[in-house]
Design an enzyme around this catalytic site. Sequence first.
Site, short mmCIF file in Angstrom:
data_model
loop_
_atom_site.label_atom_id
_atom_site.label_comp_id
_atom_site.label_asym_id
_atom_site.label_seq_id
_atom_site.Cartn_x
_atom_site.Cartn_y
_atom_site.Cartn_z
N ASP A 172 15.39 7.70 109.15
CA ASP A 172 15.13 6.20 109.75
C ASP A 172 14.40 5.41 108.35
OD1 ASP A 172 15.04 4.30 111.52
OD2 ASP A 172 13.30 4.99 112.67
N GLY A 173 14.68 4.07 108.60
CA GLY A 173 13.90 3.22 107.68
C GLY A 173 14.80 2.82 106.55
N ASN A 174 16.19 3.10 106.51
CA ASN A 174 16.84 2.45 105.41
C ASN A 174 17.01 0.89 105.49
OD1 ASN A 174 17.88 4.86 105.16
ND2 ASN A 174 19.77 4.81 106.35
N GLY A 175 17.00 0.31 106.61
CA GLY A 175 16.79 -1.23 106.66
C GLY A 175 15.77 -1.81 106.14
N ARG A 176 14.59 -0.96 106.37
CA ARG A 176 13.12 -1.68 106.03
C ARG A 176 13.13 -1.42 104.55
NH1 ARG A 176 10.01 1.36 110.43
NH2 ARG A 176 12.06 1.99 110.80
N HIS A 179 21.34 1.79 103.65
CA HIS A 179 22.27 2.82 104.04
C HIS A 179 22.81 3.75 102.69
CE1 HIS A 179 21.15 1.67 107.99
NE2 HIS A 179 21.89 0.70 108.11
N LEU A 181 23.99 26.69 102.53
CA LEU A 181 23.62 25.78 103.55
C LEU A 181 24.80 25.10 104.32
CD1 LEU A 181 21.18 23.86 104.48
CD2 LEU A 181 22.15 22.11 103.06
N ARG A 207 11.02 13.16 111.20
CA ARG A 207 11.61 11.77 111.32
C ARG A 207 10.79 10.96 110.13
NH1 ARG A 207 13.19 8.10 116.41
NH2 ARG A 207 13.86 6.40 115.36
N ILE A 245 12.24 10.63 119.70
CA ILE A 245 13.43 11.42 119.09
C ILE A 245 14.78 10.90 119.37
CG2 ILE A 245 12.24 13.70 118.96
CD1 ILE A 245 13.23 14.49 121.81
C1 FPP Z 1 18.18 4.37 110.50
O1 FPP Z 1 17.76 3.53 109.65
C2 FPP Z 1 19.32 4.83 109.63
C3 FPP Z 1 20.43 4.77 110.23
C4 FPP Z 1 20.91 4.30 111.63
C5 FPP Z 1 21.79 5.27 109.59
C6 FPP Z 1 21.77 6.50 108.72
C7 FPP Z 1 22.71 6.67 108.00
C8 FPP Z 1 22.73 7.31 106.67
C9 FPP Z 1 21.48 7.67 105.95
C10 FPP Z 1 23.89 7.41 105.73
C11 FPP Z 1 24.86 8.22 106.34
C12 FPP Z 1 25.64 8.81 105.47
C13 FPP Z 1 26.86 9.62 105.56
C14 FPP Z 1 27.47 10.13 104.51
C15 FPP Z 1 27.38 10.10 106.99
P1 FPP Z 1 17.54 1.98 110.09
O2 FPP Z 1 18.84 1.09 109.66
O3 FPP Z 1 17.28 1.71 111.52
O4 FPP Z 1 16.29 1.21 109.38
P2 FPP Z 1 15.27 0.39 109.94
O5 FPP Z 1 14.66 0.91 111.12
O6 FPP Z 1 14.28 0.23 108.73
O7 FPP Z 1 16.02 -0.97 110.28
#
Ligand code: FPP
Length: 233
Positions: A14-18, A31, A125, A181, A188
């Site tokens: 989680d947290g890619n967007g932030r 992402h 793995l 997480r 979860i």
């Molecule tokens: C949640 O962060 C993350 C996701 C919904 C997507 C996760 C996907 C990846 C890390 C890449 C996947 C890659 C492959 C190769 C399959 P969020 O966007 O909800 O973050 P936020 O809560 O900060 O907005």
Amino acid sequence: MELNIPKHIAIIMDGNGRWAKKRGMPRTAGHKQGAENIRKIAIACNELGVQALTCYAFSTENWKRPESEVEYLCKLPKLFFHRYLEELRKNNIKVTFLGELDRFPKETRNVIETAVEKTKDNTGLILCLAVNYGSRREIMLAAQQYASTCLEQGNVVDLDEDMFASYLMTNGMPEVDLMIRTSGELRISNFLLWQLAYAEFIFTPIAWPDFTKEELVKAIEEYTLRHRRFGGL
Ligand code: FPP
């Protein structure tokens, strides 16, 4: 500290967007960085002797996100495997997935299936990507399969936990020992509801793109300490 290495680690990334917003970048950049981090953490897990790493990459709920973001997330496996499949393969990492691929564009499906095929004989793995995955749906599909078995056999087939687990998408994988997480959320979110029954949970405020090998080792240290405490009882 001598580490007790979990057999199976599951991560809600989680947290890619932030992470991206903080840097004035579009969410998709988060992402992309998140995908890069899957590679780093998978290689680290492989080096540490973890047997399986399951990463929640796309949930059944993620289809509700803006179209452009969904489109980008669907394209990411292609970018990821184009760049890293060879390296994963050479590292003896076996790629698998959980979830229903049929809702993805054909190209995404092909890329994932090719990665699975090209690494199927690897013995290091297991890197399992959960894509278009939701645990309630997984459990419901398992119940449907069990019901079909009963219908085929014309009676109520005896069922125990191991047998029910064999209908789940994680069939054949080791029990999940540790769930991490990132990014501070304490939920979860429909991830591995059955499989997490006995797992240790670690929640960290660090955003997924910033989650390093050092953080992974810290989580395993915490896991080791918790286990020691239980051992002492
Ligand atoms: C949640 O962060 C993350 C996701 C919904 C997507 C996760 C996907 C990846 C890390 C890449 C996947 C890659 C492959 C190769 C399959 P969020 O966007 O909800 O973050 P936020 O809560 O900060 O907005």
